[in-house]
Motif scaffolding. Structure first.
Motif, mmCIF file in Angstrom:
data_model
loop_
_atom_site.group_PDB
_atom_site.id
_atom_site.type_symbol
_atom_site.label_atom_id
_atom_site.label_comp_id
_atom_site.label_asym_id
_atom_site.label_seq_id
_atom_site.Cartn_x
_atom_site.Cartn_y
_atom_site.Cartn_z
ATOM 1 N N PRO A 67 0.838 -1.193 0.000
ATOM 2 C CA PRO A 67 0.000 0.000 0.000
ATOM 3 C C PRO A 67 0.878 1.250 0.000
ATOM 4 N N GLY A 68 0.490 2.224 -0.819
ATOM 5 C CA GLY A 68 1.255 3.460 -0.915
ATOM 6 C C GLY A 68 2.386 3.381 -1.926
ATOM 7 N N GLY A 69 2.707 2.179 -2.401
ATOM 8 C CA GLY A 69 3.804 2.026 -3.340
ATOM 9 C C GLY A 69 3.356 2.028 -4.783
ATOM 10 N N GLY A 70 2.099 2.343 -5.014
ATOM 11 C CA GLY A 70 1.541 2.289 -6.362
ATOM 12 C C GLY A 70 1.895 3.505 -7.189
ATOM 13 N N PRO A 71 1.475 3.476 -8.415
ATOM 14 C CA PRO A 71 1.820 4.555 -9.336
ATOM 15 C C PRO A 71 1.011 5.815 -9.087
ATOM 16 N N ARG A 72 1.511 6.908 -9.616
ATOM 17 C CA ARG A 72 0.772 8.168 -9.589
ATOM 18 C C ARG A 72 0.043 8.283 -10.923
ATOM 19 N N GLY A 73 -0.995 9.126 -10.950
ATOM 20 C CA GLY A 73 -1.722 9.318 -12.191
ATOM 21 C C GLY A 73 -2.709 8.195 -12.453
ATOM 22 N N HIS A 74 -3.083 8.086 -13.716
ATOM 23 C CA HIS A 74 -4.086 7.106 -14.140
ATOM 24 C C HIS A 74 -3.515 5.694 -14.105
ATOM 25 N N ILE A 75 -4.273 4.765 -13.569
ATOM 26 C CA ILE A 75 -3.870 3.357 -13.536
ATOM 27 C C ILE A 75 -4.646 2.642 -14.631
ATOM 28 N N ARG A 76 -3.963 1.865 -15.436
ATOM 29 C CA ARG A 76 -4.584 1.182 -16.568
ATOM 30 C C ARG A 76 -5.358 -0.065 -16.135
ATOM 31 N N PHE A 77 -6.390 -0.377 -16.914
ATOM 32 C CA PHE A 77 -7.175 -1.586 -16.701
ATOM 33 C C PHE A 77 -6.449 -2.778 -17.306
ATOM 34 N N SER A 78 -6.496 -3.905 -16.607
ATOM 35 C CA SER A 78 -5.927 -5.144 -17.144
ATOM 36 C C SER A 78 -6.811 -5.630 -18.293
ATOM 37 N N PRO A 79 -6.287 -6.497 -19.147
ATOM 38 C CA PRO A 79 -7.127 -7.058 -20.217
ATOM 39 C C PRO A 79 -8.379 -7.755 -19.675
ATOM 40 N N GLU A 80 -8.256 -8.431 -18.523
ATOM 41 C CA GLU A 80 -9.408 -9.122 -17.936
ATOM 42 C C GLU A 80 -10.465 -8.119 -17.461
ATOM 43 N N ALA A 81 -10.025 -7.011 -16.868
ATOM 44 C CA ALA A 81 -10.980 -5.987 -16.419
ATOM 45 C C ALA A 81 -11.696 -5.363 -17.613
ATOM 46 N N LYS A 82 -10.948 -5.096 -18.681
ATOM 47 C CA LYS A 82 -11.570 -4.566 -19.896
ATOM 48 C C LYS A 82 -12.580 -5.559 -20.451
ATOM 49 N N LYS A 83 -12.194 -6.835 -20.455
ATOM 50 C CA LYS A 83 -13.092 -7.878 -20.961
ATOM 51 C C LYS A 83 -14.362 -7.950 -20.110
ATOM 52 N N SER A 84 -14.233 -7.823 -18.796
ATOM 53 C CA SER A 84 -15.408 -7.892 -17.929
ATOM 54 C C SER A 84 -16.360 -6.735 -18.211
ATOM 55 N N LEU A 85 -15.826 -5.560 -18.554
ATOM 56 C CA LEU A 85 -16.696 -4.424 -18.897
ATOM 57 C C LEU A 85 -17.378 -4.657 -20.244
ATOM 58 N N GLU A 86 -16.667 -5.275 -21.172
ATOM 59 C CA GLU A 86 -17.285 -5.654 -22.448
ATOM 60 C C GLU A 86 -18.395 -6.681 -22.206
ATOM 61 N N LEU A 87 -18.141 -7.618 -21.303
ATOM 62 C CA LEU A 87 -19.151 -8.622 -20.969
ATOM 63 C C LEU A 87 -20.354 -7.989 -20.266
ATOM 64 N N ALA A 88 -20.136 -6.910 -19.520
ATOM 65 C CA ALA A 88 -21.251 -6.182 -18.900
ATOM 66 C C ALA A 88 -22.176 -5.627 -19.980
ATOM 67 N N LEU A 89 -21.584 -5.078 -21.033
ATOM 68 C CA LEU A 89 -22.378 -4.590 -22.164
ATOM 69 C C LEU A 89 -23.160 -5.732 -22.796
ATOM 70 N N ARG A 90 -22.507 -6.855 -22.990
ATOM 71 C CA ARG A 90 -23.191 -8.012 -23.589
ATOM 72 C C ARG A 90 -24.340 -8.501 -22.712
ATOM 73 N N GLN A 91 -24.152 -8.434 -21.385
ATOM 74 C CA GLN A 91 -25.226 -8.850 -20.472
ATOM 75 C C GLN A 91 -26.419 -7.910 -20.595
#
Length: 184
Positions: A107-131
């Motif tokens: 904790p606290g050792g993470g990046p600054r700024g925007h954190i990118r979504f993993s391919p699996e997280a992106k896929k889950s959002l695409e699957l949300a649209l499909r649902q």
């Protein structure tokens, strides 16, 4: 796609940044989406709690999963002994050669700024649209995001739920029922 998200669903997606950063993670995964759903309030959070999920326990499970990024049981199923690989690597390159560098997952050792979504997280959002499309609904709600997270049982979110004793089939049915009753 995000123009179709309800306000609750948008908040869930935004909250993933906060959770990933607080955990010191360098990506947003399905586990962060699940944590954001659980802590965001609303019907999806209530349903997750009704199925026995607790935010403190889920955070602890996420931390444990990040400490061992390789799944020894999954590797063993395909003939790889992680302990033997670790031992051989340490004999060649020294103790801790496979360990995550200090500060990368703390904790606290993470990046600054925007954190990118993993391919699996992106896929889950695409699957949300499909649902949402499958249910003939025009907007993507937090419940659709949850269904997207449950769709692929290899996602860390689904594995964390199973590890917490949640029956994925029952949770899917409850969320689907909730979404279809609200649409009626």
């Amino acid at each position: 796609m995000f123009e179709r998200f309800t306000e609750d669903a948008r908040r869930v997606v935004k909250d993933t940044q906060v959770h990933a950063r607080a955990l010191g993670h360098r990506h947003i995964g399905t586990e962060h989406l699940l944590l954001a759903l659980l802590t965001g309030g609303g019907a999806a959070a209530e349903t997750l709690r009704r199925h026995g999920l607790d935010a403190v326990d889920l955070r602890a499970r996420i931390v444990r999963a990040a400490e061992e990024p390789l799944d020894p049981e999954a590797l063993r199923a395909i003939g790889i002994d992680l302990d033997a690989v670790r031992q051989a690597t340490e004999e060649s390159f020294g103790p801790g050669a496979l360990d995550v560098p200090a500060g990368e997952s703390r904790p606290g050792g993470g990046p600054r700024g925007h954190i990118r979504f993993s391919p699996e997280a992106k896929k889950s959002l695409e699957l949300a649209l499909r649902q949402a499309i499958r249910l003939k609904q025009k907007h993507i709600a937090a419940g659709h995001i949850l269904l997207g997270l449950l769709h692929d049982e290899t996602f860390l979110s689904a594995r964390l739920l199973v590890g917490a004793g949640v029956d994925l089939g029952e949770l899917r049915a409850d969320i689907t029922g909730l979404l279809t009753s609200k649409a009626a």
